[in-house]
Design an enzyme around this catalytic site. Structure first.
Site, short mmCIF file in Angstrom:
data_model
loop_
_atom_site.label_atom_id
_atom_site.label_comp_id
_atom_site.label_asym_id
_atom_site.label_seq_id
_atom_site.Cartn_x
_atom_site.Cartn_y
_atom_site.Cartn_z
N PHE A 1 0.85 -1.19 0.00
CA PHE A 1 0.00 0.00 0.00
C PHE A 1 0.89 1.24 0.00
CE2 PHE A 1 -2.86 3.22 1.78
CZ PHE A 1 -3.89 3.11 0.88
N ASP B 1 2.30 -4.94 8.35
CA ASP B 1 1.09 -4.13 8.30
C ASP B 1 -0.09 -5.10 8.19
OD1 ASP B 1 -1.10 -2.56 7.66
OD2 ASP B 1 -0.02 -1.29 6.24
N TYR C 1 -10.32 0.77 10.76
CA TYR C 1 -11.60 1.05 10.08
C TYR C 1 -11.96 0.08 8.97
CZ TYR C 1 -8.42 3.79 7.01
OH TYR C 1 -7.40 4.22 6.21
N LYS C 2 -11.18 -0.99 8.82
CA LYS C 2 -11.51 -1.97 7.79
C LYS C 2 -12.26 -3.14 8.45
CE LYS C 2 -7.52 -0.56 5.02
NZ LYS C 2 -8.24 0.10 3.93
N ARG D 1 -12.42 -4.20 -6.93
CA ARG D 1 -12.20 -4.94 -5.68
C ARG D 1 -13.52 -5.30 -5.01
NH1 ARG D 1 -8.18 -2.32 -1.43
NH2 ARG D 1 -9.95 -0.90 -1.27
#
Lengths: 438, 438
Positions: free
Chosen positions: B129, B202, B227-228, B397
């Site tokens: 990312f 990560d 927040y995922k 996605r």
């Protein structure tokens, strides 16, 4: 003798009095700790609930565009900027004060290193808020620089008469968290600049409390806190400002994707955004930023009533009243004013020391007893003498937020303090038990 | 042919099915973007409202003690830690993923510098990312180190056969944000350690999505996103973990007051707290942390139903179903699976590429048309070939959160995709207008 009726008359004549209705203050509480955590604006619960239920719950990921989450740091930053003399586009709200301080000190150090190799000292105040000192201390360690902590008169001396040739950065908090002493930003900035140093201002206790003019002072960098006089809620995001002459010049080490020129192109290499946006790092904390936006709006409601100048006038009137009442009623029982007596060099708080007849320090327990009566201020422990200066006394802090405090509140707060002492309530065991946060 | 009835039968037999009631999902929406922003837990609005009205509004500054705000980072950190193989006291929730990555990379670099001077390379994946790459790139620039970006096979090669003697840190995201490819944390950590390098993981797309065992893998540092799959809300604070063998060894440059051994003594010099608490920096974002705590609790509700292992089983079943349906119905109209076909090396998402008959790229518009039908996934633009590797294609996605997605949702999502293509809805002008966040 100042009477409660005198105070009530002042409230009746106060043009800002209606602003109190913007806040939800608990019954029976006199809140003189807005310098630590601002009170809850009446608009905030519904606004946060909307952000949770509609924006997050219903909008889901679409709200980054549809609810404008993606520009919240800029939007809230601009609103705060207008209160501190920043132009639109110069200020963003993000991260914590400590993290933002790291960004601006890092950026400033890069400017210094690029311009001159001789300057390797950050000067600050010994009584600056510790997190500022810790961040600067860590950065100095990494850079091989020195952090010099001085009392204000020595600081002025240090930057005068050609003695500041090794100073890279002057880092100051505009209003001292312990004493409320207020620096003249324009003259201190000019002094630092004349010595060839850059300035980093922490506006934690001044943003929203008094008029600040960053551009007018020609300051270099500034940061500030969202949860004190901006009423943004516990742990609200902070803000960061860089003068346009610096904002695009270097980037700072917290080079996260929100500071990228094009975050959503997902390119593997960092290209900083133009201007202040490069001081953003990670994904914005939307719920906390939403609450902060409400808090700032409560201040902007004063715009029609004279704005920050009117807020400052009332702030001075409140602190002057408090000092006068303390002189009249509390000086005889051991209290002394630890804040500047000249309102022009005092922020929106007054701190007291207490010398007890038995020689023991009762400051903590006195504040706990006051809080039990509904008068909420706070206590800051003193520290021992060290290499940088003499011992600092324990203090009781009283912050005065003109948006929701009345003159009668000031009278009643002092009255409760007198009663706590007369009845020796501070001797009760429950008030002498230390909490995690004191 | 897989039928909708087949899927409905699987839902009826699904032990985790009742967990869907924990979430507030809008009518008519199939949410396949929980890998970007998790859905709203039903408990969150009331819990956040309580934090705003009671804790902040009524409790005011007292809530630092009375509501336990001061230990929120540790409390939420421990709950997250239990999901990723951390022991109590090893994990804290604070700041953003990017900021936490800066902390752990900085700490790791200090360990390396103290242990050996020869290692000056951070290796990572080219498709990591971007914010991870940006932070590492900035740190490398400051340290005079090099960031080497490789494709996974080359990365393994680089760390094998004695070729890793100059590698200081291997920094990997466990589940790739584009493809969903899953690294074996234990074997990659062992490989890095055998080469003498430290590991920084990560967990943005793995925490809450699949079983993670940081201690079992002997990892060195980890960070992750709130927040995922942890459902903490937009911009929720992130988390940070350090193996106990490192946690107390160095401190990191974001040495704010909440990481101090005694924050409320207001001493002028920094003394890091013991253990992971020194990875805290500024004042915790209480409202956002409260929402995150609720989000984590929704995952913990699966504990009685098999916990992370059961969540992983359902996640695999959902992604396998999606892949099978895509093969069956979408392959003939130009879609291909860009994620690993072996579920054992795939996270909780499946990405698709699309090759259109007219040669143009319609991926963005196809996803917009799907979203207009209530099937919310997202689009990630491809990038051109560069020095590190070949061009990457545009992808659509689809993230699969087992807590709230049903097997029929997977069927319906694919059905909508087929209809978008059959009716050529993606050609509508409104779906071809790019938004700020794509």
């Amino acid at each position: 003798m100042i009477s409660r009726d005198d105070c009530a008359r002042r409230d009746a004549a106060d043009a800002l009095a209606p602003l109190r209705d913007q806040f939800m203050l608990p019954e029976g509480v006199i809140y003189v700790d807005g310098n630590s955590l601002g009170a809850l604006p009446r608009a905030t619960p519904a606004r946060v609930a909307d952000a949770v239920r509609q924006e997050w719950g219903d909008g889901l990921i679409r709200s980054w565009n549809d609810a404008g989450w993606i520009t919240l740091p800029q939007r809230v930053g601009d609103r705060i900027g207008a209160l501190v003399g920043a132009k639109p586009g110069e200020c963003v709200a993000a991260d914590s004060t400590s993290v933002n301080l790291f960004k601006v000190l890092s950026a400033a150090s890069r400017i210094v290193k690029a311009d001159s190799s001789a300057r390797r000292v950050i000067v600050s105040e010994r009584q600056n808020f510790p997190t500022d000192l810790y961040i600067a201390e860590g950065l100095c360690r990494d850079l091989g620089w020195t952090l010099e902590l001085l009392e204000p008169p020595a600081l002025i001396e240090r930057l005068s008469g050609g003695r500041g040739g090794d100073v890279a950065i002057m880092m100051l908090t505009q209003v001292n968290y312990r004493t409320g002493a207020l620096h003249d930003m324009a003259s201190m900035t000019a002094l630092a600049h004349a010595a060839g140093a850059l300035t980093v201002w922490d506006l934690a206790h001044s943003a929203g409390a008094l008029p600040v003019d960053l551009n007018g002072a020609g300051a270099d960098f500034a940061i500030g806190c969202g949860y004190k006089f901006l009423n943004g809620g516990p742990g609200a995001p902070a803000f960061v400002w860089a003068h346009p002459r610096h904002a695009g010049r270097f980037w700072q080490p917290l080079s996260g994707w929100m500071g990228h020129a094009a975050p959503f192109t997902f390119r593997p290499h960092y290209e900083p955004a133009a201007g202040i946006a490069r001081f953003l790092c990670g994904t914005p904390a939307v719920l906390s930023l939403t609450a902060l936006e409400c808090g700032v709006d409560t201040l902007r409601a004063a715009d029609a009533l004279g704005g920050m100048a009117a807020i400052r006038d009332k702030s001075i009137a409140l602190t002057e009243l408090f000092v006068a009442l303390v002189d009249e009623r509390c000086a005889p029982i051991g209290f002394a004013c630890a804040s500047p007596r000249d309102a022009r060099v005092r922020g929106s708080q007054v701190s007291l020391t207490h010398a007890s007849a038995d020689g023991a320090s009762h400051g903590y327990a006195i504040m706990q007893a006051l809080i039990a009566r509904g008068v909420i201020g706070d206590f800051r422990a003193g520290t021992a003498a060290d290499a940088h200066g003499p011992a600092l006394p324990d203090i009781l802090r009283f912050g005065f937020t003109p948006l929701y405090l009345r003159f009668v509140d000031v009278f009643d707060a002092v009255d409760h303090l007198v009663q706590v002492m007369q009845r020796e309530e501070y001797r009760e065991a429950r008030f002498n038990k230390r909490s995690a946060v004191t």
